[in-house]
Enzyme design. Structure first.
Site, short mmCIF file in Angstrom:
data_model
loop_
_atom_site.label_atom_id
_atom_site.label_comp_id
_atom_site.label_asym_id
_atom_site.label_seq_id
_atom_site.Cartn_x
_atom_site.Cartn_y
_atom_site.Cartn_z
N SER A 1 0.83 -1.22 0.00
CA SER A 1 0.00 0.00 0.00
C SER A 1 0.86 1.26 0.00
O SER A 1 0.51 2.26 -0.62
CB SER A 1 -0.97 0.01 1.18
OG SER A 1 -0.28 0.20 2.40
N ILE B 1 15.58 -8.17 7.19
CA ILE B 1 16.70 -7.41 7.74
C ILE B 1 17.86 -7.54 6.76
O ILE B 1 18.20 -8.65 6.34
CB ILE B 1 17.09 -7.94 9.13
CG1 ILE B 1 15.94 -7.65 10.12
CG2 ILE B 1 18.38 -7.28 9.61
CD1 ILE B 1 16.16 -8.16 11.52
N HIS C 1 8.95 3.12 9.08
CA HIS C 1 8.76 2.25 10.25
C HIS C 1 7.53 2.74 11.00
O HIS C 1 7.41 3.95 11.27
CB HIS C 1 10.00 2.31 11.15
CG HIS C 1 9.90 1.46 12.36
ND1 HIS C 1 10.04 0.08 12.33
CD2 HIS C 1 9.62 1.77 13.66
CE1 HIS C 1 9.88 -0.41 13.56
NE2 HIS C 1 9.63 0.59 14.37
N ASP D 1 16.46 0.06 12.21
CA ASP D 1 15.51 1.12 12.60
C ASP D 1 16.18 2.25 13.38
O ASP D 1 15.61 2.78 14.33
CB ASP D 1 14.37 0.52 13.46
CG ASP D 1 13.58 -0.53 12.68
OD1 ASP D 1 13.04 -1.44 13.33
OD2 ASP D 1 13.54 -0.44 11.44
N GLU E 1 1.03 7.10 6.81
CA GLU E 1 2.20 6.60 6.06
C GLU E 1 2.05 6.96 4.59
O GLU E 1 3.01 7.43 3.95
CB GLU E 1 2.31 5.08 6.22
CG GLU E 1 2.65 4.63 7.62
CD GLU E 1 2.73 3.11 7.71
OE1 GLU E 1 3.10 2.47 6.72
OE2 GLU E 1 2.43 2.58 8.78
#
Ligand code: GRF
Length: 193
Positions: free
Chosen positions: A12, A95, A112, A148, A177
């Protein structure tokens, strides 16, 4: 300037970026285009969205590789086929190795779903609710070797409501977002023009 977007699922955020690139005429204004959408999951629903938008797609299944390094090398090869100026992680749930991150240092962004440095890692919305937070949100940041923790480009604050579940909070954050990530990318394109 080619932008390559990496996804693992619904995509999205990728779709919001594709829409912004068209509606805000990034090609004319920044000479920037979404060159490809690449996923580590063959069944990522976002791949169909990208194809429908006429964007090249590729799949690099992480299951096909014996090591994280081998996967990242194959992923980098698929990315570099599009000579990207910018690599955007959007719901990309892997990761990345230090070698991969250093290859794209300074041109690798991620979103994030928390107000970093609070709640790095997974299950951010449940952790915010469990901690009794009154606000949650999202962070767009440069990706560095520490998960992060890279330089922050943009954040947005979203209220946590008393009856929120992780799902209702995630849904509320996701709307922001989709607004903030395209804005942060456009700002990055302007700054690096
Ligand atoms: C979102 O919570 C986003 O914050 C995180 O991945 C989730 C799904 O994103 N990065 P998308 O719908 O696949 O863009």
């Amino acid at each position: 300037k080619n932008i390559v977007i990496l996804i693992s699922g619904g995509g999205s955020n990728m779709a919001a970026i594709v829409r912004a690139a068209e509606q805000e005429r990034w090609a004319a204004r920044f000479d920037a285009r979404i060159a490809a959408v690449i996923s580590n999951k063959p069944d990522a629903a976002g791949l169909a969205l990208a194809r429908a938008a006429g964007i090249a797609t590729a799949v690099v299944p992480h299951k096909d590789f014996a090591s994280r390094e081998d996967f990242d090398a194959a992923l980098a090869q698929a990315i570099d086929a599009h000579a990207p100026s910018l690599v955007v992680l959007a719901g990309f749930m892997r990761i990345l190795t230090p070698g991969f991150v250093s290859r794209y240092a300074g041109r690798l962004l991620n979103i994030h779903p928390s107000l970093l440095p609070a709640f790095p890692g997974l299950h951010t919305h449940q952790r915010a609710i469990d901690a009794g937070c009154k606000v949650a949100g999202l962070t767009v940041h440069q990706v560095t070797v520490e998960l992060d923790h890279g330089p922050i480009l943009a954040q947005a604050v979203v209220p946590v409501l008393p009856d929120d579940t992780a799902a209702s909070l995630a849904e509320r954050v996701l709307v922001h977002e989709h607004r903030v990530y395209p804005q942060a990318i456009a700002a990055w394109l302007i700054e690096t023009k």
